[in-house]
Design a protein around this motif. Structure first.
Motif, PDB file in Angstrom:
ATOM      1  N   ALA A  35      36.221  49.470  46.944  1.00  0.00           N
ATOM      2  CA  ALA A  35      37.517  49.373  46.265  1.00  0.00           C
ATOM      3  C   ALA A  35      38.542  48.671  47.142  1.00  0.00           C
ATOM      4  O   ALA A  35      39.332  47.837  46.669  1.00  0.00           O
ATOM      5  N   GLN A  36      38.532  48.975  48.422  1.00  0.00           N
ATOM      6  CA  GLN A  36      39.472  48.349  49.348  1.00  0.00           C
ATOM      7  C   GLN A  36      39.196  46.858  49.492  1.00  0.00           C
ATOM      8  O   GLN A  36      40.133  46.050  49.573  1.00  0.00           O
ATOM      9  N   ALA A  37      37.918  46.473  49.496  1.00  0.00           N
ATOM     10  CA  ALA A  37      37.573  45.050  49.591  1.00  0.00           C
ATOM     11  C   ALA A  37      38.055  44.296  48.361  1.00  0.00           C
ATOM     12  O   ALA A  37      38.616  43.189  48.471  1.00  0.00           O
ATOM     13  N   ILE A  38      37.850  44.865  47.185  1.00  0.00           N
ATOM     14  CA  ILE A  38      38.296  44.207  45.959  1.00  0.00           C
ATOM     15  C   ILE A  38      39.815  44.083  45.957  1.00  0.00           C
ATOM     16  O   ILE A  38      40.371  43.032  45.630  1.00  0.00           O
ATOM     17  N   SER A  39      40.498  45.165  46.318  1.00  0.00           N
ATOM     18  CA  SER A  39      41.952  45.144  46.342  1.00  0.00           C
ATOM     19  C   SER A  39      42.488  44.127  47.344  1.00  0.00           C
ATOM     20  O   SER A  39      43.472  43.434  47.076  1.00  0.00           O
ATOM     21  N   ALA A  40      41.833  44.011  48.489  1.00  0.00           N
ATOM     22  CA  ALA A  40      42.316  43.130  49.545  1.00  0.00           C
ATOM     23  C   ALA A  40      42.141  41.656  49.203  1.00  0.00           C
ATOM     24  O   ALA A  40      42.977  40.827  49.595  1.00  0.00           O
ATOM     25  N   PHE A  41      41.089  41.322  48.478  1.00  0.00           N
ATOM     26  CA  PHE A  41      40.767  39.915  48.269  1.00  0.00           C
ATOM     27  C   PHE A  41      41.096  39.397  46.877  1.00  0.00           C
ATOM     28  O   PHE A  41      40.987  38.196  46.625  1.00  0.00           O
ATOM     29  N   ASP A  42      41.478  40.273  45.956  1.00  0.00           N
ATOM     30  CA  ASP A  42      41.871  39.809  44.628  1.00  0.00           C
ATOM     31  C   ASP A  42      43.391  39.835  44.528  1.00  0.00           C
ATOM     32  O   ASP A  42      44.002  40.910  44.498  1.00  0.00           O
ATOM     33  N   PRO A  43      44.033  38.673  44.474  1.00  0.00           N
ATOM     34  CA  PRO A  43      45.497  38.655  44.413  1.00  0.00           C
ATOM     35  C   PRO A  43      46.055  39.296  43.141  1.00  0.00           C
ATOM     36  O   PRO A  43      47.236  39.644  43.090  1.00  0.00           O
ATOM     37  N   ALA A  44      45.221  39.454  42.112  1.00  0.00           N
ATOM     38  CA  ALA A  44      45.691  40.069  40.867  1.00  0.00           C
ATOM     39  C   ALA A  44      45.693  41.586  40.930  1.00  0.00           C
ATOM     40  O   ALA A  44      46.229  42.235  40.034  1.00  0.00           O
ATOM     41  N   ALA A  45      45.088  42.169  41.963  1.00  0.00           N
ATOM     42  CA  ALA A  45      44.992  43.631  42.058  1.00  0.00           C
ATOM     43  C   ALA A  45      46.242  44.198  42.714  1.00  0.00           C
ATOM     44  O   ALA A  45      46.659  43.753  43.782  1.00  0.00           O
ATOM     45  N   SER A  46      46.822  45.220  42.086  1.00  0.00           N
ATOM     46  CA  SER A  46      48.025  45.847  42.640  1.00  0.00           C
ATOM     47  C   SER A  46      47.695  46.914  43.676  1.00  0.00           C
ATOM     48  O   SER A  46      48.573  47.370  44.401  1.00  0.00           O
ATOM     49  N   GLY A  47      46.453  47.326  43.758  1.00  0.00           N
ATOM     50  CA  GLY A  47      46.052  48.331  44.730  1.00  0.00           C
ATOM     51  C   GLY A  47      44.737  48.957  44.347  1.00  0.00           C
ATOM     52  O   GLY A  47      44.152  48.647  43.305  1.00  0.00           O
ATOM     53  N   VAL A  48      44.263  49.874  45.183  1.00  0.00           N
ATOM     54  CA  VAL A  48      42.946  50.472  44.935  1.00  0.00           C
ATOM     55  C   VAL A  48      42.941  51.311  43.659  1.00  0.00           C
ATOM     56  O   VAL A  48      41.898  51.459  43.017  1.00  0.00           O
ATOM     57  N   GLU A  49      44.114  51.855  43.264  1.00  0.00           N
ATOM     58  CA  GLU A  49      44.144  52.648  42.045  1.00  0.00           C
ATOM     59  C   GLU A  49      43.772  51.797  40.833  1.00  0.00           C
ATOM     60  O   GLU A  49      43.001  52.225  39.973  1.00  0.00           O
ATOM     61  N   GLU A  50      44.332  50.592  40.768  1.00  0.00           N
ATOM     62  CA  GLU A  50      43.999  49.694  39.661  1.00  0.00           C
ATOM     63  C   GLU A  50      42.526  49.320  39.690  1.00  0.00           C
ATOM     64  O   GLU A  50      41.849  49.304  38.649  1.00  0.00           O
ATOM     65  N   VAL A  51      42.018  49.023  40.867  1.00  0.00           N
ATOM     66  CA  VAL A  51      40.607  48.646  41.006  1.00  0.00           C
ATOM     67  C   VAL A  51      39.702  49.763  40.510  1.00  0.00           C
ATOM     68  O   VAL A  51      38.772  49.550  39.719  1.00  0.00           O
ATOM     69  N   ILE A  52      39.963  50.984  40.961  1.00  0.00           N
ATOM     70  CA  ILE A  52      39.106  52.121  40.611  1.00  0.00           C
ATOM     71  C   ILE A  52      39.189  52.447  39.126  1.00  0.00           C
ATOM     72  O   ILE A  52      38.176  52.717  38.478  1.00  0.00           O
ATOM     73  N   ALA A  53      40.383  52.388  38.567  1.00  0.00           N
ATOM     74  CA  ALA A  53      40.576  52.828  37.191  1.00  0.00           C
ATOM     75  C   ALA A  53      40.217  51.778  36.161  1.00  0.00           C
ATOM     76  O   ALA A  53      39.833  52.125  35.036  1.00  0.00           O
ATOM     77  N   ILE A  54      40.301  50.490  36.532  1.00  0.00           N
ATOM     78  CA  ILE A  54      40.265  49.434  35.523  1.00  0.00           C
ATOM     79  C   ILE A  54      39.160  48.405  35.736  1.00  0.00           C
ATOM     80  O   ILE A  54      38.580  47.917  34.768  1.00  0.00           O
ATOM     81  N   TYR A  55      38.831  48.076  36.977  1.00  0.00           N
ATOM     82  CA  TYR A  55      37.976  46.914  37.241  1.00  0.00           C
ATOM     83  C   TYR A  55      36.513  47.176  36.877  1.00  0.00           C
ATOM     84  O   TYR A  55      35.908  48.128  37.404  1.00  0.00           O
ATOM     85  N   PRO A  56      35.918  46.358  36.006  1.00  0.00           N
ATOM     86  CA  PRO A  56      34.505  46.552  35.664  1.00  0.00           C
ATOM     87  C   PRO A  56      33.578  46.342  36.860  1.00  0.00           C
ATOM     88  O   PRO A  56      32.525  46.975  36.938  1.00  0.00           O
TER      89      PRO A  56
END
Length: 274
Positions: A103-124
């Motif tokens: 989750a932290q890797a996705i959040s860090a490298f995707d400029p569209a991600a607002s944080g790990v909460e969005e990644v965990i709750a929303i990202y397929p």
């Protein structure tokens, strides 16, 4: 249907049913276990109608649910199913830390991600990785078929097909994800980033190759862009390489390689047909 034809049909079904090697839990039960376990680990989303149980009660219920899922497979398990449940939950803290890194890797490298909460709750992509990591633990415990049911449940919801037998390192990033296929014997290192439509597949799909390594190895720090296809058990993408979009690759590349698909561009003259 006449009574005699109905009876023949029932007998035909009974004969076929008796020939099956495995019986499995239902798909809805598998899906509920997966979703409840992920919600237990990451209680970011809330069901308006659900009662809030204590962490200990939820943990105990998840243990019972997994035992129930394993029950139809009891005769095919390598040990007592309660032992498998215990081993699975013993490993859960490690799985949790692995998923936090993803989750932290996705959040860090995707400029569209607002944080790990969005990644965990929303990202397929994160959801598919989470289900893969849960299923992979059961694969390591030699549980048949149930791990594949889990990853196919995620596949049906995300369009991302990760075989539970694949080996995937830490901080894995699948962006967008639709159409990603990661085969059974694929090996992926740490800090790898994969975009939509990527296939890590086999060049030979013959049944006789089932026990062979058929899918590629992707070393650490590799980026694979959209719709790239990498095939073959002997194909190794060296660490810190970049594979461009739409590349078709069936041979190994050295570390720090850059592999591109070259487009042909033609500029029409003003007098050409529009």
């Amino acid at each position: 249907m006449t009574a005699s034809k109905q009876q023949q049909f029932f007998e035909r079904m009974a004969t076929q049913n008796a020939s099956y090697r495995y019986y499995l839990p239902s798909k809805p039960d598998v899906g509920r276990f997966i979703d409840n376990l992920i919600r237990f680990l990451f209680p970011i989303t809330q069901d308006c109608r659900s009662l809030v149980a204590s962490t200990a009660d939820t943990y105990h219920e998840l243990n019972n649910r997994l035992s129930c899922l394993l029950k139809p497979l009891s005769e095919h398990l390598p040990t007592d199913r309660e032992m498998i449940v215990e081993q699975f939950f013993d490993y859960l803290p490690t799985t949790y830390e692995e998923l936090l890194l993803d989750a932290q890797a996705i959040s860090a490298f995707d400029p569209a991600a607002s944080g790990v909460e969005e990644v965990i709750a929303i990202y397929p992509g994160f959801y598919a990785i989470a289900v893969y990591r849960i299923a992979h633990v059961l694969t390591d415990l030699n549980v048949p078929l149930l791990p594949r049911m889990m990853t196919e449940y995620a596949h049906s919801h995300t369009g991302i097909d990760i075989h539970p037998n694949a080996e995937i390192g830490s901080s894995f990033f699948v962006d967008h994800g639709t159409g990603v296929v990661i085969g059974e014997t694929a090996v992926i290192g740490s800090n790898v980033k994969i975009y939509q439509g990527v296939t890590l597949g086999a060049t030979n799909v013959a049944k006789s190759m089932a026990s062979k390594k058929r899918h590629p190895t992707i070393e650490d720090n590799v980026i694979i862009y959209a719709n790239a296809t990498i095939l073959g058990g002997r194909t190794v993408v060296g660490h810190d390489s970049m594979i461009g979009g739409n590349v078709w690759l069936t041979q190994s590349v050295e570390p720090y390689s850059r592999v591109y698909h070259t487009s042909q561009i033609e500029v029409r003259s003003l007098t050409s047909e529009s």
